[in-house]
Design a protein around this motif. Structure first.
Motif, PDB file in Angstrom:
ATOM      1  N   PHE A   1      -9.440  -4.257  -0.055  1.00 27.75           N
ATOM      2  CA  PHE A   1      -8.045  -4.378   0.440  1.00 27.75           C
ATOM      3  C   PHE A   1      -7.988  -4.764   1.699  1.00 27.75           C
ATOM      4  CE2 PHE A   1      -8.705  -0.520  -2.570  1.00 27.75           C
ATOM      5  CZ  PHE A   1      -8.202  -1.207  -3.566  1.00 27.75           C
TER       6      PHE A   1
ATOM      7  N   LEU B   1     -15.869   1.299  -3.268  1.00 24.78           N
ATOM      8  CA  LEU B   1     -15.354   0.664  -2.050  1.00 24.78           C
ATOM      9  C   LEU B   1     -16.164   0.700  -0.807  1.00 24.78           C
ATOM     10  CD1 LEU B   1     -11.818   2.313  -1.721  1.00 24.78           C
ATOM     11  CD2 LEU B   1     -12.464   0.212  -2.621  1.00 24.78           C
TER      12      LEU B   1
ATOM     13  N   GLY C   1      -7.005   2.940   1.287  1.00 21.61           N
ATOM     14  CA  GLY C   1      -7.951   2.095   1.545  1.00 21.61           C
ATOM     15  C   GLY C   1      -7.326   0.865   2.411  1.00 21.61           C
TER      16      GLY C   1
ATOM     17  N   PHE D   1       2.138   1.854  -3.566  1.00 23.51           N
ATOM     18  CA  PHE D   1       0.921   2.348  -4.223  1.00 23.51           C
ATOM     19  C   PHE D   1       0.890   3.812  -4.004  1.00 23.51           C
ATOM     20  CE2 PHE D   1      -1.076  -1.603  -5.301  1.00 23.51           C
ATOM     21  CZ  PHE D   1      -1.255  -1.122  -6.525  1.00 23.51           C
TER      22      PHE D   1
ATOM     23  N   TRP E   1     -15.603   6.193  -7.259  1.00 24.04           N
ATOM     24  CA  TRP E   1     -14.419   5.095  -6.512  1.00 24.04           C
ATOM     25  C   TRP E   1     -14.883   4.769  -5.207  1.00 24.04           C
ATOM     26  CZ3 TRP E   1      -9.816   8.367  -8.869  1.00 24.04           C
ATOM     27  CH2 TRP E   1     -10.059   8.234 -10.217  1.00 24.04           C
TER      28      TRP E   1
ATOM     29  N   ALA F   1      -6.110   4.013  -3.068  1.00 25.20           N
ATOM     30  CA  ALA F   1      -5.740   2.457  -2.912  1.00 25.20           C
ATOM     31  C   ALA F   1      -4.974   2.222  -1.548  1.00 25.20           C
ATOM     32  CB  ALA F   1      -5.266   1.904  -4.039  1.00 25.20           C
TER      33      ALA F   1
ATOM     34  N   SER G   1       0.870  -1.183  -0.033  1.00 25.45           N
ATOM     35  CA  SER G   1      -0.032  -0.104   0.059  1.00 25.45           C
ATOM     36  C   SER G   1       0.733   1.223   0.043  1.00 25.45           C
ATOM     37  CB  SER G   1      -0.743  -0.054   1.310  1.00 25.45           C
ATOM     38  OG  SER G   1      -0.395   0.458   2.227  1.00 25.45           O
TER      39      SER G   1
END
Lengths: 495, 493, 500
Positions: free
Chosen positions: A224, A286, A216, A171, A282, A213, A168
């Motif tokens: 995730f 989620l 998340g 990312f 998004w 992300a 993560s």
């Protein structure tokens, strides 16, 4: 740069770090002098003092904005977020390590303070790079905290947490670099201005997607969330309490801050029949996935900690629902709910830890007859689970209601169905969640248990449970105690 | 005494019971009884005061609670609330009396019991949608625990089913209230404010059924009634009484004061559907009750049937219909409490069976003549014979229905006839069985205790008093129905 | 304010008896006595009492005591008194039993004084519960079935009646008997029905006919009229004898009373089309009752069928009035006869059943006609008084039974001669079976097992004495009963003008 002002701005964090160093020193000193390890009672006392001092420092008048470093945001949201994180952190500290985990307890609590300091820093910055570093400070401490006991389970949990966390972080890092490439700045207001001029930029959107992300992962939003059940089950209760409460709170603060300051232009829309790409959509996906996964998987659990982990996923869904609406009321509701959720989960974990002390495991059936063994724990457990399920007059009810009603108020205008779909899903799934909380309540209240041999809980452990329960009741009866300042804090960021 | 005494008396009673030392079981009963009596007295005295001086302003209490979203702690006691408060109080007293011999954890039992009572008082008094919902939800956990801990027959299943239905329905209510709040400007949860706001037709068309269904589930609307029989059967006596007597009324009350005033156009659209469901419920409940073997199941399904009258009265929504619906709330509350009290406590505690065939061996009219007499009168009341409260209610609904959908009256009349059939069947089999002289003589059963007798007499007296002289109740209800809250959907003849 | 007291005193008695220790149950006798006393105080002026109930639907608890009601109220008090005394004599001293009889008395007072459908129906149904329980719990071996059948049939009838009156409430907006009577006199009911039930497509007249039939059904079960009598023989036979007295002496009179008070005044328009049906049902009742009585060997069953037969005359008289409203004198005669028959049959039947009770006491429950014989010599006093009752029942002139039957037939011949003529056969058959009973019980050789049978005791003589007085006095001087009832009868006659 005026370091004196910087010190004043970061005084709470500095106090925490200093206390952590004191803790390390004391534990080394005591061990070498008396040749036996320092007691948890002492270290908890020191850590408590540190956190209280940090809180006092936080209450001081802020230094004038702009006079310190731009890295540190001194707005109301930062102060309120930090205060709440400190409160949740304090409760977690009070939860003493289990019997087998009490070696090197000084280091353990020092690590908790480090993690807390990282979280505080993350809550108060508008600079993405600084944010990243702060989060990593917190995360590294948390990895260590989860793996602190020298057991295979803890090691596995820590390893998983670390691997997922590292991915993560990668990312997030990648996303940040894209954003930096887009705007030539890591300051949120600058990015926001740039994005306002060029709202459709693919580069910025890709960066934002990566960043979300990463967040998340931290918030354990489905899909995730895979680290969460193992970490909740394998880690020490104290560490898990910090992960589930304070860390999630800061995650929401960060999310609200980043999205409202930097990415208003890229919000898009998740309204029914009018969906356009952007973080709203998004996050809505989620949120929906988290609520569905979390609630459904929680139904099947036999371990209390895993149940709480999935409940954490589900609650992330409710919180993200509030963020999706992108309004000051709903964001305030999200902050309120994350505090309430944190209190309840922390309390439930504390009771679980107490049950583990006695029964040796966290299976739900081990809760059988808790009302006979310890009415105090049972009643508090009832408060925590009922609050999680959203039953009045507990704060959890108010939190969920505030989220749902404010999201509807902000998304439905002039007959536009807005986010009714997401709220409806949330309301129904939240109702379904009562089922799995009830299975625990049923064990605790309805069933009988064989023996009743409970050693007394350490005072701080009982204090942790009691204060959390009391706070939930009081916040339910009088939510304005924190909701007013939260509303002002969020209002300072978003009109 | 003002209505202000009701809510605190219940919650304070609950708290006090919990604080008593564990060995003082008797004291916990007395405290619970006193708390129930205080509440009932407060309600009764307020009713009288209201009747004596109908022009005086109604009692209300209105302070801000959470100012930011516009939530106020707003209570008000109009005639509608007062009559239902009185019902709750009476049921509470009877419930405590019927639970006098609870030996298992009496303190917790009475604490949860009083919590439900307090929640019910709160719902009936609330004039703020959020506050109403809070009180509405408070009831859920105590209900679960009462059934799961002190229940019988498949209690965990019954408790869980009931709770999941309740909370599921609550999700719908939450959605409905939040939608109304948002669409009305997001400034206040006050019922009057929400009711006077203008909602678009599209919104009303979906928001009304959501909100109404949320309340109606608790009122036992067909086909979402299935929680009621299993829940009633599993519950301990006092909880069955509360469930059928008070909790189901919370649903109906919510539908009347929240769902219908808020979305009156949606209501107008969905009226025929509600009426259809209600009539189906009346017939289905009655026919199903006709085939049951367990005495409590008979009563449980009869509740579904009787609650159908309430929903029907609401759907009719003229003056007679609404008045009948409210009268039926009171009447069914009392009568169902009585039936459950006798079947669940008086009979079951002594015979340990509720099977209609097994009860034959006890020849109850000989061994428990008091219970047989009480149940006979209760059956008569439940059948809607004149002289009992049920008649007033049902005839009002029928008159209202007649003015609205005359052809439906035939189906309802059929339902009444089936009601008579199943009531008499159950009464006959349970209490007046046909025994040949060769059967073994029935076992001796302990006679009725004083708390049981007082509870039976109390409930019967109220039902007969209302049945013989309904005028004051009707005056109270009529006065409340003139409130501006109801004018938007109340069809004038 | 006296009227509520009428109903309240027996009710209070019931509660007292139920609460006091069992040995005090004999105190129950005081309450009908008290009622008698009360009735005598208001004998002259009557009374009225009303309490608004659902004012906007025109529903009030309205009670009124006029001459007609007075007779029936008197009958209730007398028969209840006799029934309670009989109960004590045959050893039925249960508290519940006495309390239920008093409840029944209270409800009957209500039935005979209520002037609005709601309180009337309330009391009408309320009689059912104590009657059911009395038969069911204190009756013979077949009591459960008999009681249930009684209950269900009566309730079924009531349901129809209720529906009928609801239809009236929904169309004309009132269920008050007097108000309905006024509306009926102005022919306003049929149009209102037609308007309210427009969706059925039926004419107002047809609707009114349906409503009238529904109401008739409820009353017919109670009287009972063939073929709605199926509950009666078993119920009468299985009930304890005092309860049988109540059933035949009082409960059957509810139907007759309601015919006069409700059916005739409210449905005058549809009486002519209904009359053939009514009169042939009445004839069937008279004949079948008599024939069935002939076939019985149980005197209780025989007297039960005899009651069917006797009340059949009342039905015949009502049918005659329905058939034609032209001849006022004949109508007056028929209605006066019905009233007299209702009262006298109550007293006579009580006397006869008391006789059965006397026999039962002495024979330890045996009561088949063939179990007795030759009692005339053994118990001359009993034979004498029972004989008087029997002759009163078969209508010997000079005794009360004659007056009523004479007046009824007098009216009926003028109004429906064919039906009346056929019914005369019933009179003859009555004589046959009643005399057969006398012969079997009292004449012939004395059965050895009965050799030690004692004659009437003191209490029994008192009861018989009272009843005989009430049989002989109206027989010689019918005005003592007709006088007070006359104004009400004239009202009714005025009401029943012929409709075009």
């Amino acid at each position: 740069m005026n370091y004196q002002i910087l010190l004043l701005q970061l005084l709470p964090e500095a106090v925490l770090v200093f206390t952590a160093l004191v803790l390390l020193g004391v534990s080394v000193g005591v061990e070498s002098k008396r040749s036996r390890p320092v007691t948890p009672r002492l270290t908890i006392g020191i850590a408590t003092a540190g956190i209280v001092l940090a809180f006092v420092a936080l209450l001081r008048e802020p230094a004038q904005a702009g006079s310190g470093t731009p890295l540190v945001a001194m707005d109301l949201l930062a102060r309120v977020g930090k205060g709440l994180a400190l409160a949740l952190g304090l409760l977690a500290v009070w939860l003493p390590p289990a019997r087998g985990e009490s070696r090197n307890v000084g280091e353990f609590h020092a690590l908790m303070l480090f993690a807390l300091a990282g979280l505080l820093l993350a809550a108060g910055t508008n600079h993405l790079l600084f944010l990243f570093v702060s989060l990593e400070l917190a995360s590294l401490s948390l990895y260590l905290l989860v793996g602190f006991p020298r057991t295979a389970k803890a090691a596995e949990a820590s390893m998983k947490y670390f691997l997922f966390g590292a991915v993560s972080a990668a990312f997030m890092w990648f996303g940040l670099s894209l954003l930096y490439g887009f705007s030539q700045s890591a300051m949120l207001p600058v990015i926001g201005a740039k994005l306002g001029a060029d709202p459709g930029s693919l580069l910025a959107m890709a960066g934002l997607l990566m960043f979300l992300a990463g967040i998340g992962f931290k918030l354990a939003a489905a899909p995730f969330h895979y680290w969460a059940p193992d970490v909740y089950q394998g880690g020490p209760a104290t560490s898990v309490a910090l992960v589930s409460a304070a860390s999630k709170l800061v995650g929401i603060v960060v999310l609200v801050r980043v999205l409202s300051l930097g990415f208003q232009a890229a919000a898009g829309s998740a309204d029914w029949g009018n969906m356009t790409a952007g973080w709203s959509l998004w996050l809505a996906v989620l949120a929906a996935v988290s609520m569905i996964f979390g609630n459904l998987l929680a139904l099947a659990q036999t371990s209390m900690r895993r149940l709480l982990a999935y409940s954490a996923v589900a609650n992330t869904g409710y919180l993200l629902t509030a963020v999706v609406a992108n309004g000051s009321k709903s964001s305030g509701a999200a902050l309120f709910h994350v505090v309430v959720y944190g209190l309840a989960t922390l309390g439930a974990l504390a009771v679980t830890a107490a049950v583990e002390r006695e029964r040796g495991d966290d299976r739900i059936t081990s809760f059988a007859g808790l009302i006979h063994r310890s009415p105090f724990q049972a009643v508090c457990l009832l408060v925590f689970l009922a609050s999680l399920a959203g039953i009045p007059p507990l704060a959890g009810f108010f939190g969920k209601f505030a989220i749902f009603s404010s999201v509807l108020a902000e998304s439905t205008r002039e007959g536009n169905p807005g986010l009714v779909w997401l709220v409806g899903l949330g309301a129904v799934l939240s109702a379904a969640s009562l089922y799995y909380y009830l299975t625990v309540i049923k064990q605790a209240f309805v069933f009988q248990s064989g023996q009743s041999d409970s050693g007394r809980l350490p005072a701080s452990h009982a204090l942790c449970i009691g204060v959390a329960a009391l706070a939930l009741v009081l916040l339910g009866l009088c939510p304005t105690m924190i909701s007013a300042s939260i509303a002002r804090a969020v209002g300072s960021l978003m009109p | 005494m003002t209505p202000a005494w009701t809510i605190p008396s219940a919650f304070a009673g609950a708290l006090l019971v919990l604080l008593l030392p564990a060995r003082m079981a008797m004291a916990s009963r007395v405290v619970a009884l006193v708390a129930a009596i205080v509440g009932a007295l407060a309600a009764g005295v307020s009713c009288l005061a209201r009747l004596r001086d109908p022009d005086a302003g109604i009692w209300s209490f209105n302070v801000p609670w959470v100012p930011e979203p516009g939530i106020r702690f707003h209570l008000a006691a109009d005639g509608l609330a007062l009559t239902l408060l009185f019902l709750t109080g009476i049921t509470a007293i009877a419930g405590v009396l019927f639970s006098w011999n609870v030996e298992k954890r009496p303190r917790a039992f009475f604490a949860w019991f009083l919590t439900i009572i307090g929640g019910a008082y709160g719902v009936f008094l609330s004039r703020d949608a959020f506050l109403l919902f809070v009180f509405y939800e408070i009831v859920i956990l105590p209900k679960y625990l009462l059934i799961a801990i002190w229940g019988s027959t498949n209690k965990e299943y019954g408790a869980m089913k009931l709770t999941m239905y309740s909370i599921g329905a609550s999700a719908l209510i939450l959605l409905g209230i939040a939608t109304a709040y948002a669409a009305a400007g997001g400034t206040s949860f006050d019922l009057m404010h929400l009711a006077s706001a203008n909602y678009s037709d599209g919104l009303q068309a979906w928001a009304f059924p959501v909100l109404f269904l949320g309340f109606a589930v608790l009122a036992g609307v067909w086909p979402l009634h299935t929680w009621a029989p299993t829940g009633h059967v599993a519950a301990p006596t006092a909880a069955s009484m509360l469930l059928a007597g008070v909790v189901m009324k919370l649903g109906a009350y919510g539908a009347l004061v929240v769902a219908m005033p808020l979305f009156e156009q949606g209501f107008e659209q969905w009226k025929p559907v509600i009426a259809g469901l209600a009539v189906t419920g009346i017939l289905y409940g009655a026919l199903t009750a006709l085939t049951q073997k367990d005495l409590k199941f008979v009563i449980g399904y009869s509740s579904v049937s009787h609650m159908g009258f309430i929903l029907l009265g609401l759907a009719v929504a003229n003056h007679w219909g609404l008045r009948g619906a409210v009268m039926q709330m009171i009447s069914h509350g009392i009568i169902a409490g009585l039936l459950f009290g006798i079947a669940g406590r008086v009979v079951y505690e002594r015979t340990h069976t509720r099977d209609l065939m097994a009860l034959k061996d006890f020849d109850l009219w000989k061994t428990l003549p008091g219970a047989a007499l009480g149940f006979t009168l209760a059956t008569a009341a439940s059948m809607g014979l004149p002289g009992f409260s049920g008649f007033v209610a049902e005839i009002s609904v029928i008159i209202g229905l007649w003015q609205k959908w005359p052809w439906l009256t035939a189906l309802v009349a059929l339902g009444i006839i089936v009601t008579g059939a199943f009531s008499l069947r159950a009464l006959h089999r349970a209490f007046f069985p046909e025994r040949s002289p060769s059967d073994a003589p029935p076992a001796k059963l302990p006679p009725l205790t004083w708390p049981e007798i007082s509870a039976i007499v109390l409930l019967l007296a109220v039902s007969i008093a209302i049945g013989l002289y309904p005028k004051p109740w009707i005056a109270l209800i009529d006065e409340a129905l003139r409130s501006p809250l109801f004018q938007s959907f109340l069809t004038q003849p | 304010m006296m009227l509520p007291l009428f109903m309240f005193i027996p009710l209070l008695g019931a509660v007292l008896i139920a609460v006091l220790p069992a040995r005090h149950s004999r105190l129950s006798v005081l309450f009908p006595l008290l009622s008698l006393l009360l009735v005598s105080t208001v004998m002259r002026r009557g009374g009225e009492w009303s309490l608004p109930w659902l004012p906007d639907a025109g529903i009030a608890l309205r009670f009124e005591l006029d001459g007609l009601s007075m007779l029936f109220v008197l009958l209730v008090a007398l028969v209840t008194l006799v029934a309670l005394v009989t109960s004590l004599l045959i050893g039925k001293t249960d508290r519940g039993y006495h309390a239920l009889i008093l409840v029944l008395q209270s409800a009957l007072f209500g039935v005979f004084t209520a002037r609005h459908f709601i309180p009337w129906f309330l009391c009408w149904e309320l009689t059912l519960i104590p009657a059911y329980l009395l038969i069911r719990l204190w009756g013979g071996g077949g009591a459960p079935k008999a009681a249930l059948r009684f209950f269900m049939m009566t309730l079924g009838g009531s349901a129809f009646m209720l529906v009928g009156f609801l239809a009236l409430q929904l169309s004309v907006g009132t269920m008050d008997f007097d108000a309905l009577g006024k509306l009926a006199a102005n022919s306003e009911i049929a149009p209102a029905l037609a308007k309210a039930f427009a969706f059925t497509g039926l004419s107002g007249h047809a609707l009114l006919l349906i409503v009238a039939l529904a109401v008739f059904l409820g009353l017919a079960v109670k009287i009972p009229v063939v073929p709605f009598h199926a509950w009666l023989p078993a119920a009468y036979a299985e009930a304890p004898t005092p309860v049988t007295m109540l059933l035949t002496g009082l409960l059957s009179k509810m139907g007759v009373y309601a015919m006069l008070r409700i059916f005739l005044p409210v449905f005058p328009e549809v009486l002519p089309p209904l009359a053939p049906l009514l009169s042939w049902l009445a004839v069937a009742t008279v004949l079948l009752g008599a024939l069935a009585a002939l076939a019985q060997t149980d005197p209780k069953r025989m007297l039960a069928y005899s009651s069917v037969n006797h009340l059949g005359y009342c039905a015949l008289a009502v049918a005659a009035v329905a058939a034609s409203q032209a001849d006022r004198t004949a109508m007056s005669s028929a209605i006066s006869g019905t009233v007299l028959q209702a009262f006298n049959h109550g007293i006579i039947a009580s006397a006869l059943f008391f006789g059965i009770a006397v026999l039962e006491i002495r024979s330890r429950g045996q009561r088949g006609l063939n179990d007795f014989g030759g009692l005339r010599a053994q118990t001359p006093v009993f034979c004498g008084v029972f004989g008087i009752a029997v002759f009163a029942s078969l209508g010997l002139p000079g005794l009360s039974g004659f007056v009523g039957e004479f007046l009824m037939f007098n009216g009926a011949f003028a109004l429906t001669s064919a039906a009346a003529a056929v019914s005369v056969i019933g009179l003859l058959l009555t004589a046959v079976f009643l005399l057969r009973m006398m012969r079997k019980v009292f004449w012939g050789p004395l059965k050895p097992s009965l050799a030690k049978l004692p004659d009437l005791g003191k209490e029994e003589r008192w009861v018989f004495g009272l009843l005989l007085l009430l049989i002989v006095l109206p027989g010689l001087w019918p005005q003592v009963l007709l006088g007070p009832a006359n104004p009400a009868i004239i009202d009714l006659l005025d009401h029943l003008r012929p409709f075009p």
